[in-house]
Design an enzyme around this catalytic site. Structure first.
Site, PDB file in Angstrom:
ATOM      1  NE  ARG A 145      -4.331  -1.358   0.127  1.00  0.00           N
ATOM      2  CZ  ARG A 145      -4.431  -2.444  -0.663  1.00  0.00           C
ATOM      3  NH1 ARG A 145      -3.457  -2.768  -1.485  1.00  0.00           N
ATOM      4  NH2 ARG A 145      -5.526  -3.175  -0.638  1.00  0.00           N
ATOM      5  CD  GLU A 174      -3.323   2.932  -5.410  1.00  0.00           C
ATOM      6  OE1 GLU A 174      -2.397   2.320  -4.874  1.00  0.00           O
ATOM      7  OE2 GLU A 174      -4.366   2.386  -5.811  1.00  0.00           O
ATOM      8  CG  HIS A 221      -3.410  -1.052  -6.899  1.00  0.00           C
ATOM      9  ND1 HIS A 221      -3.827  -0.393  -5.766  1.00  0.00           N
ATOM     10  CD2 HIS A 221      -3.308  -2.358  -6.529  1.00  0.00           C
ATOM     11  CE1 HIS A 221      -3.959  -1.246  -4.759  1.00  0.00           C
ATOM     12  NE2 HIS A 221      -3.660  -2.461  -5.201  1.00  0.00           N
TER      13      HIS A 221
HETATM   14  P1  NAP Z   1      -0.697 -11.291   4.995  1.00  0.00           P
HETATM   15  O1  NAP Z   1      -0.588 -12.737   4.675  1.00  0.00           O
HETATM   16  O2  NAP Z   1      -1.561 -10.859   6.127  1.00  0.00           O
HETATM   17  O3  NAP Z   1       0.789 -10.734   5.206  1.00  0.00           O
HETATM   18  C1  NAP Z   1       1.084  -9.519   5.800  1.00  0.00           C
HETATM   19  C2  NAP Z   1       2.308  -9.712   6.689  1.00  0.00           C
HETATM   20  O4  NAP Z   1       2.700  -8.454   7.226  1.00  0.00           O
HETATM   21  C3  NAP Z   1       2.061 -10.652   7.860  1.00  0.00           C
HETATM   22  O5  NAP Z   1       3.046 -11.648   7.841  1.00  0.00           O
HETATM   23  C4  NAP Z   1       2.209  -9.757   9.091  1.00  0.00           C
HETATM   24  O6  NAP Z   1       2.878 -10.427  10.140  1.00  0.00           O
HETATM   25  C5  NAP Z   1       3.107  -8.658   8.569  1.00  0.00           C
HETATM   26  N1  NAP Z   1       2.938  -7.420   9.325  1.00  0.00           N
HETATM   27  C6  NAP Z   1       1.803  -6.867   9.817  1.00  0.00           C
HETATM   28  N2  NAP Z   1       2.073  -5.721  10.464  1.00  0.00           N
HETATM   29  C7  NAP Z   1       3.415  -5.557  10.393  1.00  0.00           C
HETATM   30  C8  NAP Z   1       4.313  -4.585  10.886  1.00  0.00           C
HETATM   31  N3  NAP Z   1       3.869  -3.544  11.609  1.00  0.00           N
HETATM   32  N4  NAP Z   1       5.616  -4.738  10.641  1.00  0.00           N
HETATM   33  C9  NAP Z   1       6.071  -5.800   9.934  1.00  0.00           C
HETATM   34  N5  NAP Z   1       5.273  -6.756   9.441  1.00  0.00           N
HETATM   35  C10 NAP Z   1       3.958  -6.635   9.665  1.00  0.00           C
HETATM   36  O7  NAP Z   1      -1.217 -10.477   3.729  1.00  0.00           O
HETATM   37  P2  NAP Z   1      -0.934 -10.779   2.172  1.00  0.00           P
HETATM   38  O8  NAP Z   1      -2.030 -11.582   1.620  1.00  0.00           O
HETATM   39  O9  NAP Z   1       0.465 -11.238   2.006  1.00  0.00           O
HETATM   40  O10 NAP Z   1      -1.085  -9.285   1.589  1.00  0.00           O
HETATM   41  C11 NAP Z   1      -0.234  -8.246   2.037  1.00  0.00           C
HETATM   42  C12 NAP Z   1      -0.709  -6.897   1.545  1.00  0.00           C
HETATM   43  O11 NAP Z   1      -0.439  -6.774   0.165  1.00  0.00           O
HETATM   44  C13 NAP Z   1      -2.212  -6.646   1.658  1.00  0.00           C
HETATM   45  O12 NAP Z   1      -2.559  -6.162   2.948  1.00  0.00           O
HETATM   46  C14 NAP Z   1      -2.485  -5.640   0.574  1.00  0.00           C
HETATM   47  O13 NAP Z   1      -2.466  -4.336   1.106  1.00  0.00           O
HETATM   48  C15 NAP Z   1      -1.326  -5.811  -0.390  1.00  0.00           C
HETATM   49  N6  NAP Z   1      -1.751  -6.336  -1.714  1.00  0.00           N
HETATM   50  C16 NAP Z   1      -1.536  -5.575  -2.817  1.00  0.00           C
HETATM   51  C17 NAP Z   1      -1.874  -6.058  -4.066  1.00  0.00           C
HETATM   52  C18 NAP Z   1      -1.654  -5.247  -5.307  1.00  0.00           C
HETATM   53  O14 NAP Z   1      -2.466  -5.328  -6.214  1.00  0.00           O
HETATM   54  N7  NAP Z   1      -0.577  -4.496  -5.415  1.00  0.00           N
HETATM   55  C19 NAP Z   1      -2.443  -7.335  -4.197  1.00  0.00           C
HETATM   56  C20 NAP Z   1      -2.640  -8.075  -3.051  1.00  0.00           C
HETATM   57  C21 NAP Z   1      -2.279  -7.562  -1.813  1.00  0.00           C
HETATM   58  P3  NAP Z   1       2.189 -11.619  10.996  1.00  0.00           P
HETATM   59  O15 NAP Z   1       2.048 -12.761  10.069  1.00  0.00           O
HETATM   60  O16 NAP Z   1       3.169 -11.876  12.059  1.00  0.00           O
HETATM   61  O17 NAP Z   1       0.892 -11.053  11.476  1.00  0.00           O
HETATM   62  C1  GLV Z   2      -5.029  -5.382  -3.746  1.00  0.00           C
HETATM   63  O1  GLV Z   2      -4.369  -4.393  -3.576  1.00  0.00           O
HETATM   64  C2  GLV Z   2      -5.554  -6.174  -2.683  1.00  0.00           C
HETATM   65  O2  GLV Z   2      -5.398  -5.798  -1.511  1.00  0.00           O
HETATM   66  O3  GLV Z   2      -6.154  -7.214  -3.010  1.00  0.00           O
END
Ligand code: NAP
Ligand code: GLV
Ligand code: GLV
Length: 316
Positions: free
Chosen positions: A234, A263, A281
């Site tokens: 983000r 955005e 994005h």
């Molecule tokens: P996820 O599995 O929840 O992974 C997020 C990780 O961040 C978790 O391992 C969490 O740790 C860690 N975290 C949380 N707070 C933190 C902090 N303060 N400092 C360091 N690490 C921290 O989520 P995901 O499915 O991988 O997705 C991650 C993010 O990618 C989403 O929230 C979204 O905003 C973004 N995203 C973007 C796109 C795009 O189109 N560009 C697509 C999909 C997702 P713990 O496991 O220990 O809780």
């Molecule tokens: C995309 O940014 C998502 O959070 O799925």
């Protein structure tokens, strides 16, 4: 009588078809986000919403929806939804966790390769008719293989990005809320170490009050002058102004952006830089993944309405 569901924007047709079997659907007919006033008017008598990350679902919207039982995000990130308030109203909040992990990791790698090897800059150079001959000093970039990959947020996507790095012979370090049991070698480090040692720093944490501007001027100053920063998480996790200033002064090598602080606004100072790759994005934007996200968002909404356990609920 079928329950009512608001779909705030058209998603792949196969998912809409599935929704039609179970819901009386209200679908935004326009190829544009709903305005806030439209959103508030349309939620009045729905039991379910499927919303996008561009829809702000705050207290006002939730209060305007007295029959709402489920907010089903067509995304994994849910920083646009007031989850605490929804929970206090007994409303389930669901997301599409998991189905978009690999596509988003692929896209992060597209940005890693494009920034380190100056791919989009090189193509623009060629299209401008400037490729006159193979040159020893033309478009020199940074290697990726054998370098150190730093992952901020070792969750689903962070792990999928790191796993790909093993094929590039990379050392992997990470900073995350909790230690992880990983099927590849990776060292958990403090944020300072991550910033100092990463050749490529890739952000994969959610946007929360704790992660807002987690990477600011002081943090960027710790990075190597040869380092590249990749943000597919983000925009607001990074202080965009501070990053633009560092890139303009070439205090780091390059940055790859899929997400931005405001955005779809892209600052003119960012557009003016050569050492950035800027994407609109598109992390999860493959045909298969967007279809699977549609099925998952539909199933999440339906499960809550039918009293079953949704595939992924973020509050409870
Ligand atoms: P996820 O599995 O929840 O992974 C997020 C990780 O961040 C978790 O391992 C969490 O740790 C860690 N975290 C949380 N707070 C933190 C902090 N303060 N400092 C360091 N690490 C921290 O989520 P995901 O499915 O991988 O997705 C991650 C993010 O990618 C989403 O929230 C979204 O905003 C973004 N995203 C973007 C796109 C795009 O189109 N560009 C697509 C999909 C997702 P713990 O496991 O220990 O809780
Ligand atoms: C995309 O940014 C998502 O959070 O799925
Ligand atoms: C480059 O094309 C080379 O042959 O080294």
């Amino acid at each position: 009588m079928k329950p009512k569901l608001l779909l705030t924007r058209k998603i792949p047709e196969a998912a809409i078809e599935r929704l039609r079997q179970h819901f009386e659907l209200i679908v935004n007919p326009n190829d544009a986000p709903l305005s806030r006033a439209e959103l508030i008017a349309l939620v009045a008598d729905v039991q379910a919403i499927i919303c996008l990350l561009t829809d702000t679902i705050d207290t006002t919207v939730i209060d305007a929806a007295p029959h709402l039982k489920v907010i089903s995000a067509y995304a994994v990130g849910y920083n646009n939804i007031d989850v605490k308030y929804a929970t206090s109203k007994g409303i389930a909040v669901c997301n599409t966790a998991g189905v978009l992990t690999e596509s988003t990791a692929d896209l992060a790698w597209a940005l890693i390769m494009a920034t380190c090897r100056r791919i989009t800059e090189s193509e623009a150079f060629l299209r401008a008719g400037k490729f006159k001959a193979w040159e020893p000093m033309m478009m020199l970039g940074q290697d990726v293989y054998n370098k150190t990959l730093g992952i901020l947020g070792m969750g689903r996507i962070g792990q999928a990005v790191a796993k790909r790095a093993t094929g590039f012979g990379m050392r992997i370090i990470y900073y995350s809320s909790s230690p992880k049991e990983l099927p590849f070698e990776a060292e958990r480090v403090e944020l300072d170490t991550l910033l100092r040692e990463a050749d490529i720093l890739s952000l994969h944490a959610p946007l929360t009050p704790e992660t807002k501007h987690l990477i600011g001027k002081a943090e960027i100053a710790l990075m190597k002058p040869t380092a590249t920063l990749i943000n597919t998480a983000r925009g607001a996790i990074v202080d965009e102004k501070a990053l633009i200033a560092a890139l303009a002064d070439q205090r780091i090598f390059a940055a790859g952006f899929d997400v931005y602080e405001e955005e779809p606004h892209i600052p003119a100072a960012l557009l003016a830089l050569d050492n950035v790759v800027l994407l609109p994005h598109i992390g999860s934007a493959s045909i298969a993944t967007r279809t699977n996200m549609g099925f998952m968002a539909a199933e999440n909404a339906l499960a809550v309405i039918e009293g079953r356990k949704p595939l992924s609920q973020v509050n409870g």
